[in-house]
Each structure stands twice: as structure tokens, then as C-alpha cells.
Motif scaffolding. Structure first.
Motif, short mmCIF file in Angstrom:
data_model
loop_
_atom_site.label_atom_id
_atom_site.label_comp_id
_atom_site.label_asym_id
_atom_site.label_seq_id
_atom_site.Cartn_x
_atom_site.Cartn_y
_atom_site.Cartn_z
N ALA A 1 0.85 -1.19 0.00
CA ALA A 1 0.00 0.00 0.00
C ALA A 1 0.88 1.24 0.00
CB ALA A 1 -0.91 0.01 1.22
N LEU A 2 0.80 2.01 -1.08
CA LEU A 2 1.53 3.27 -1.16
C LEU A 2 0.57 4.42 -0.89
CD1 LEU A 2 3.68 2.68 -4.39
CD2 LEU A 2 4.28 2.22 -2.00
N GLY A 3 0.96 5.31 0.01
CA GLY A 3 0.09 6.42 0.36
C GLY A 3 -1.17 5.94 1.03
N THR A 4 -2.29 6.61 0.72
CA THR A 4 -3.57 6.26 1.32
C THR A 4 -4.63 6.16 0.24
OG1 THR A 4 -4.21 8.58 1.63
CG2 THR A 4 -2.97 7.53 3.42
N HIS A 5 -5.79 5.65 0.62
CA HIS A 5 -6.93 5.60 -0.28
C HIS A 5 -7.30 7.03 -0.69
CE1 HIS A 5 -11.07 5.03 -1.68
NE2 HIS A 5 -10.78 3.74 -1.81
N PRO A 6 -7.71 7.26 -1.95
CA PRO A 6 -8.04 8.62 -2.40
C PRO A 6 -9.12 9.29 -1.56
CG PRO A 6 -7.90 7.13 -4.27
CD PRO A 6 -7.82 6.28 -3.05
N HIS A 7 -9.94 8.52 -0.88
CA HIS A 7 -11.03 9.09 -0.09
C HIS A 7 -10.93 8.68 1.38
CE1 HIS A 7 -12.83 10.38 -3.85
NE2 HIS A 7 -12.78 9.14 -4.29
N GLY A 8 -9.72 8.64 1.89
CA GLY A 8 -9.55 8.26 3.29
C GLY A 8 -8.12 8.49 3.75
N ASP A 9 -7.87 8.13 5.00
CA ASP A 9 -6.54 8.33 5.58
C ASP A 9 -5.74 7.04 5.64
OD1 ASP A 9 -7.95 7.00 7.50
OD2 ASP A 9 -7.57 8.42 9.12
N CYS A 10 -6.21 5.99 4.96
CA CYS A 10 -5.50 4.71 4.95
C CYS A 10 -6.06 3.85 3.81
CB CYS A 10 -5.69 3.98 6.29
SG CYS A 10 -7.39 3.36 6.51
N TRP A 11 -5.44 2.70 3.64
CA TRP A 11 -6.01 1.64 2.81
C TRP A 11 -6.58 0.59 3.77
CZ3 TRP A 11 -6.57 2.02 -2.31
CH2 TRP A 11 -5.72 2.87 -3.02
N PRO A 12 -7.90 0.46 3.89
CA PRO A 12 -8.46 -0.56 4.78
C PRO A 12 -8.40 -1.94 4.13
CG PRO A 12 -10.23 0.67 3.74
CD PRO A 12 -8.95 1.29 3.27
N VAL A 13 -7.86 -2.91 4.84
CA VAL A 13 -7.70 -4.27 4.32
C VAL A 13 -8.39 -5.24 5.27
CG1 VAL A 13 -6.07 -6.09 3.73
CG2 VAL A 13 -5.52 -3.71 3.20
N GLY A 14 -9.28 -6.05 4.74
CA GLY A 14 -9.98 -7.04 5.55
C GLY A 14 -9.22 -8.35 5.61
N ILE A 15 -9.26 -9.00 6.77
CA ILE A 15 -8.64 -10.31 6.97
C ILE A 15 -9.76 -11.33 7.12
CG2 ILE A 15 -7.09 -11.69 8.38
CD1 ILE A 15 -5.73 -9.34 6.99
N ASP A 16 -9.81 -12.29 6.20
CA ASP A 16 -10.87 -13.30 6.20
C ASP A 16 -10.40 -14.60 6.83
OD1 ASP A 16 -12.51 -11.52 4.89
OD2 ASP A 16 -12.08 -12.33 2.90
N ASN A 17 -11.35 -15.30 7.44
CA ASN A 17 -11.10 -16.65 7.94
C ASN A 17 -11.43 -17.63 6.81
OD1 ASN A 17 -11.26 -19.23 9.14
ND2 ASN A 17 -11.84 -18.36 11.11
N PRO A 18 -10.42 -18.30 6.24
CA PRO A 18 -10.68 -19.18 5.09
C PRO A 18 -11.51 -20.41 5.44
CG PRO A 18 -8.43 -19.47 5.86
CD PRO A 18 -8.99 -18.31 6.62
N TYR A 19 -11.57 -20.76 6.72
CA TYR A 19 -12.34 -21.94 7.11
C TYR A 19 -13.81 -21.64 7.30
CZ TYR A 19 -7.97 -24.47 7.80
OH TYR A 19 -6.75 -25.08 7.59
N HIS A 20 -14.13 -20.37 7.55
CA HIS A 20 -15.53 -19.99 7.78
C HIS A 20 -16.05 -18.98 6.77
CE1 HIS A 20 -15.38 -22.25 11.48
NE2 HIS A 20 -14.36 -21.54 11.91
N CYS A 21 -15.17 -18.57 5.82
CA CYS A 21 -15.56 -17.66 4.73
C CYS A 21 -16.23 -16.40 5.27
CB CYS A 21 -16.48 -18.38 3.74
SG CYS A 21 -15.72 -19.79 2.94
N ARG A 22 -15.60 -15.76 6.24
CA ARG A 22 -16.15 -14.51 6.75
C ARG A 22 -15.02 -13.60 7.25
NH1 ARG A 22 -18.49 -17.98 11.24
NH2 ARG A 22 -16.97 -17.92 12.95
N ARG A 23 -15.33 -12.31 7.27
CA ARG A 23 -14.37 -11.32 7.74
C ARG A 23 -14.18 -11.46 9.24
NH1 ARG A 23 -13.55 -6.19 5.64
NH2 ARG A 23 -13.81 -7.27 3.68
#
Length: 276
Positions: free
Chosen positions: A163-185
């Protein structure tokens, strides 16, 4: 390979379906479409070049040939591969053996620094699966800098994110971490000029990481996440965290340029989280 420039948002999206064992997506922001297209072409060429050099499953790659020929006699490597292998050796020392590209056979590998050669005794071999995408992300960061691009998100199949810089409409790049065994954030991480690495088991690959100390595959449903300004540090750390036994990582975590790490139990989704 897919490329499209969205003039309304100054965004170029580039994608490669499969490279370095996964999908690559890049979101590049800027007001010069031709420069962004040229940057994307350089990015695509670079990751393909690295794949041809570092893919141990490709008999024509430099790494695969080294694995074969170094069992017969010392082999001189290219300057770049020598730098990569010695860097991996350094990470092995930093983690007291938990990060080991020889998968527990490092005593059978000899590095001759004066001649820049590598010799392998027996059936040991190098596997850069826990390093290569981090190295590629670092190369992409350097390419973006040459083109003056300071806002971008590069994603190697959700396992390495730059992630370089931030999202154009925010102060960061939000990244979700998923549980691959339960298919949910199960978690969210905020990135700002940082890289994120994810290493862990999943239903499709329930035991693909080796604990070097024992040579056994790790079968626990767990996942390691690390955030660092240096992509290689992040990737090496998550690999080492997955391989470390109870309490082992406490001895060497402070040696990494990592701002945060999380170790998840995917059965309960409980996380051990620490800012460094």
C-alpha cells in the motif's frame, strides 16, 4: 493480462490471472495515463522475470537449476540470486532457524562468499515460497517511485499487499482479513505506506508450511499477519511465526522492522495482537 484506465478517478487497474503462484492486481493512481500504463507494463514484466528466476517448479528457472546442479558441485549464482539467498540466510539467523528456505536442511548448504558459489549436500533444496512475493513487492515499490507514483495498492492474491500512500477518499487503505475456514471477515487492518503479509493454512492447503526444527508439516488452523514498511520483512516474519513453537518468537520479534503482527487461531478467531 488485463489493463484499464478510469479517467474519472485517475485510476489504472492492471491484473494478471496467475503469476508467482497467485493472482496479481494493481491499482495505480495518477493524472498521467501513459505513465501509469508504462509503469504497469514494467510491473508485469518484472514479476514475470522474477517468476522465471525463482520458481523452483520450473526446470528452466535459475533456482531450479541451482537446486539440481549444486548437488553435484559448487555453482556460481547471478548477483541478484546471490543477494536473495544471502538475505534469506540472514533471516534464518534472525529467527534462529524458524525462517529457513532449505526447510530444515541448512547444515547441508555451503555458501562460499569469496566465489559467490553454493553447494548442496544430499537432497536439500531451496524453496522461496515464503520470500519471493515480498521481494517482488519491494521491486514494485521501487518502480512506482521511479514513475513518481505515490498512491497505489498492489495485491498478490491477498497474501502480500503493498500500500503506497492512502486511499483517495480516506486516511488509509483498509484491508480485511478473512477466515478461510468460515468464509467470513474476522478483522480489519489499516495500511498507510506499508506492506502486509498473510501466511497460514486453509481448507485447500491444510498443511503446506514446514517447521524446520522437526521437518513436520504444520497442521494447526492458524494464520499469521504482519505489517511493515518493508515487504520482505513482513513476509519473512509471517513465515517464521507460522513455523515457530510456543514462545520461540518472543526471542527474535524485536529484530524485525515490523510495526504490528497478529497471530490468529482460526478455530476460535482469537488473535494475539502486538504493536512492535
Amino acid at each position: 493480462m488485463y489493463t484499464h484506465y478510469y479517467s474519472s478517478s485517475g485510476l489504472l487497474h492492471g491484473s494478471i490471472t496467475k503469476v508467482m503462484g497467485t493472482r496479481l492486481d494493481a491499482l495505480l493512481f495518477g493524472d498521467n495515463p501513459s505513465a501509469l500504463h508504462e509503469l504497469w507494463q514494467d510491473v508485469a514484466a518484472e514479476v514475470k522475470r522474477l517468476e522465471k528466476m525463482l520458481n523452483r517448479f520450473d526446470p528452466a528457472s535459475e533456482l531450479a537449476q541451482l537446486n539440481t546442479k549444486a548437488r553435484q558441485c559448487p555453482v556460481e549464482t547471478s548477483g541478484e540470486l546471490w543477494t536473495i539467498l544471502t538475505d534469506c540466510k540472514r533471516y534464518c539467523e534472525l529467527t534462529e532457524g524458524c525462517f529457513d528456505i532449505t526447510l530444515g536442511c541448512r547444515e547441508r548448504v555451503t555458501f562460499d562468499e569469496s566465489r559467490r558459489t553454493v553447494a548442496i549436500d544430499g537432497q536439500a533444496s531451496f524453496d522461496l515460497g515464503g520470500y519471493a512475493k515480498g521481494y517482488a513487492a519491494e521491486r514494485i515499490r521501487l518502480l512506482a517511485g521511479r514513475f513518481g507514483v505515490n498512491r497505489a495498492l498492489v495485491n498478490f492474491g491477498n497474501s502480500m499487499i503493498l500500500a503506497l500512500g492512502t486511499h483517495p477518499h480516506g486516511d488509509c487503505w483498509p484491508v480485511g482479513i478473512d477466515n478461510p475456514y468460515h468464509c467470513r471477515r474476522m478483522d480489519d487492518i489499516r495500511l498507510n505506506n506499508a506492506s502486509l503479509s498473510v501466511s497460514g493454512n486453509m481448507p485447500a492447503r491444510p498443511a503446506h508450511i514446514v517447521r524446520p526444527a522437526t521437518g513436520e508439516y504444520i497442521t494447526a488452523q492458524k494464520m499469521a499477519v504482519a505489517v511493515s514498511p518493508r515487504p520482505v520483512d513482513a513476509e519473512a516474519l509471517t513465515t517464521a511465526l507460522m513455523a515457530a513453537g510456543d514462545g520461540e518468537a518472543d526471542k527474535w520479534l524485536h529484530r524485525f522492522d515490523v510495526t504490528e503482527y497478529r497471530l490468529y487461531d482460526l478455530r476460535t478467531e482469537a488473535a494475539h495482537t502486538q504493536a512492535i
